[in-house]
Design a protein around this motif. Structure first.
Motif, PDB file in Angstrom:
ATOM      1  N   GLN A   1     130.694  -4.921 -29.565  1.00  0.00           N
ATOM      2  CA  GLN A   1     130.626  -5.854 -30.683  1.00  0.00           C
ATOM      3  C   GLN A   1     129.733  -7.052 -30.373  1.00  0.00           C
ATOM      4  O   GLN A   1     129.809  -8.073 -31.041  1.00  0.00           O
ATOM      5  CB  GLN A   1     132.036  -6.268 -31.084  1.00  0.00           C
ATOM      6  CG  GLN A   1     132.804  -5.052 -31.565  1.00  0.00           C
ATOM      7  CD  GLN A   1     134.156  -5.351 -32.135  1.00  0.00           C
ATOM      8  OE1 GLN A   1     134.479  -6.502 -32.412  1.00  0.00           O
ATOM      9  NE2 GLN A   1     134.959  -4.330 -32.303  1.00  0.00           N
ATOM     10  N   GLY A   2     128.912  -6.915 -29.342  1.00  0.00           N
ATOM     11  CA  GLY A   2     127.859  -7.901 -29.125  1.00  0.00           C
ATOM     12  C   GLY A   2     128.195  -9.033 -28.180  1.00  0.00           C
ATOM     13  O   GLY A   2     127.436  -9.980 -28.057  1.00  0.00           O
ATOM     14  N   CYS A   3     129.355  -8.952 -27.497  1.00  0.00           N
ATOM     15  CA  CYS A   3     129.716 -10.019 -26.561  1.00  0.00           C
ATOM     16  C   CYS A   3     129.313  -9.560 -25.148  1.00  0.00           C
ATOM     17  O   CYS A   3     129.708  -8.483 -24.715  1.00  0.00           O
ATOM     18  CB  CYS A   3     131.225 -10.257 -26.640  1.00  0.00           C
ATOM     19  SG  CYS A   3     131.826 -11.337 -25.361  1.00  0.00           S
ATOM     20  N   PRO A   4     128.534 -10.354 -24.450  1.00  0.00           N
ATOM     21  CA  PRO A   4     127.992  -9.886 -23.162  1.00  0.00           C
ATOM     22  C   PRO A   4     129.002  -9.944 -22.017  1.00  0.00           C
ATOM     23  O   PRO A   4     128.689 -10.410 -20.924  1.00  0.00           O
ATOM     24  CB  PRO A   4     126.836 -10.862 -22.909  1.00  0.00           C
ATOM     25  CG  PRO A   4     127.267 -12.121 -23.572  1.00  0.00           C
ATOM     26  CD  PRO A   4     128.106 -11.726 -24.757  1.00  0.00           C
ATOM     27  N   GLN A   5     130.231  -9.459 -22.260  1.00  0.00           N
ATOM     28  CA  GLN A   5     131.263  -9.480 -21.215  1.00  0.00           C
ATOM     29  C   GLN A   5     131.010  -8.357 -20.226  1.00  0.00           C
ATOM     30  O   GLN A   5     130.772  -7.214 -20.615  1.00  0.00           O
ATOM     31  CB  GLN A   5     132.646  -9.315 -21.867  1.00  0.00           C
ATOM     32  CG  GLN A   5     133.807  -9.336 -20.908  1.00  0.00           C
ATOM     33  CD  GLN A   5     134.074 -10.720 -20.347  1.00  0.00           C
ATOM     34  OE1 GLN A   5     133.719 -11.712 -20.948  1.00  0.00           O
ATOM     35  NE2 GLN A   5     134.705 -10.791 -19.198  1.00  0.00           N
ATOM     36  N   ARG A   6     131.044  -8.676 -18.946  1.00  0.00           N
ATOM     37  CA  ARG A   6     130.762  -7.645 -17.941  1.00  0.00           C
ATOM     38  C   ARG A   6     132.025  -7.185 -17.225  1.00  0.00           C
ATOM     39  O   ARG A   6     132.179  -6.026 -16.910  1.00  0.00           O
ATOM     40  CB  ARG A   6     129.791  -8.183 -16.875  1.00  0.00           C
ATOM     41  CG  ARG A   6     128.438  -8.460 -17.397  1.00  0.00           C
ATOM     42  CD  ARG A   6     127.435  -7.319 -17.037  1.00  0.00           C
ATOM     43  NE  ARG A   6     126.335  -7.338 -17.996  1.00  0.00           N
ATOM     44  CZ  ARG A   6     126.037  -6.363 -18.826  1.00  0.00           C
ATOM     45  NH1 ARG A   6     126.716  -5.255 -18.814  1.00  0.00           N
ATOM     46  NH2 ARG A   6     125.038  -6.477 -19.686  1.00  0.00           N
ATOM     47  N   GLU A   7     132.900  -8.141 -16.904  1.00  0.00           N
ATOM     48  CA  GLU A   7     134.009  -7.774 -16.017  1.00  0.00           C
ATOM     49  C   GLU A   7     135.371  -7.939 -16.688  1.00  0.00           C
ATOM     50  O   GLU A   7     135.529  -8.722 -17.625  1.00  0.00           O
ATOM     51  CB  GLU A   7     133.966  -8.642 -14.750  1.00  0.00           C
ATOM     52  CG  GLU A   7     133.991 -10.144 -15.029  1.00  0.00           C
ATOM     53  CD  GLU A   7     134.149 -10.969 -13.748  1.00  0.00           C
ATOM     54  OE1 GLU A   7     134.701 -12.084 -13.814  1.00  0.00           O
ATOM     55  OE2 GLU A   7     133.714 -10.488 -12.689  1.00  0.00           O
TER      56      GLU A   7
END
Ligand code: UDP
Length: 230
Positions: free
Chosen positions: A62-68
């Motif tokens: 959904q476009g959120c640059p969450q990695r971890e």
């Protein structure tokens, strides 16, 4: 993780009415879709952390640059170190009798300077509320960790937030079982592959029933995505 810890540290420092921190996995999301009470408790939470790999995937789609992932089980030892440094005392509520006490003992042994305010198994049943609340209020903790599993722990915190007198309460699921050495956490490489859920299913097969929502979750996320991770 660093952002979550900084935010929680700020909330404890600020004091005031109890703020809820939720460690969200896909089962939370599916439960909230069919349980309006749980939905509004999560909506009202001060912080929702992506505990599950499936949540990180949904965020990215959904476009959120969450990695971890930021799991409750990883968060608690880090927060314990913050508590030790700031002179704050956590209270460990929940899990089977004896487990929170053992978790507290091991935390205190591994985090120099940490003092735990108190421990109590209790239960999320309303008839146990008075005793549990008395114990928490008498201990004056700065942080409350609640291990009753979702959605009970979040509903419990929401139900009592006006009486707890603690600035931050976090639902931590099976964290005390891991800390106390009762259940083995997935090895890091399994976690890195995003397969901790499978490890837990193999270790505790009774989880299949609650995990049966995962395919529907995957379909919902797939449909909702704008293709951010494609
Ligand atoms: N638990 C409890 N009382 C209850 C239900 C659950 O103390 O009525 C505890 C249980 O012993 C465990 C934790 O809540 O320590 C929930 O762990 P689970 O592994 O189900 O949570 P998850 O990490 O999957 O959210």
């Amino acid at each position: 993780m660093a952002g979550a810890v900084a935010e929680i540290e700020r909330m404890i420092e600020e004091g005031g009415p109890t703020r809820l921190v939720a460690t969200v996995n896909p089962e939370f999301v599916m439960r909230a879709r069919s349980d309006p009470r749980f939905w509004s408790v999560l909506e009202a939470a001060s912080l929702c952390l992506p505990d599950g790999a499936g949540v990180v995937w949904a965020m990215r789609r959904q476009g959120c640059p969450q990695r971890e992932r930021v799991t409750g089980s990883d968060l608690v030892p880090v927060l314990a170190a913050v508590c030790a440094r700031r002179g704050w005392r956590p209270f460990l509520l929940g899990a089977r009798p004896g487990v929170a006490a053992e978790a507290a003992r091991r935390l205190e042994a591994s985090v120099p300077g940490l003092r735990v305010a108190g421990v109590h198994a209790g239960s999320p049943r309303p008839e146990d509320d008075d005793e549990t609340l008395l114990r928490i209020m008498a201990a004056h903790p700065d942080l409350l960790l609640v291990a009753y599993g979702a959605p009970h722990q979040e509903l419990w915190i929401a139900r009592h937030r006006d009486r707890l007198g603690v600035p931050v309460a976090i639902g931590v699921g099976g964290c005390f079982d891991f800390l106390a050495g009762r259940v083995r956490r997935a090895p890091r490489w399994v976690q890195r592959l995003g397969l901790e859920w499978l490890w837990r299913l193999l270790l505790q097969p009774w989880r299949w029933r609650r995990m049966a929502v995962l395919p529907a979750y995957a379909v919902a996320v797939w449909r909702s995505g704008r293709g951010a991770d494609e």
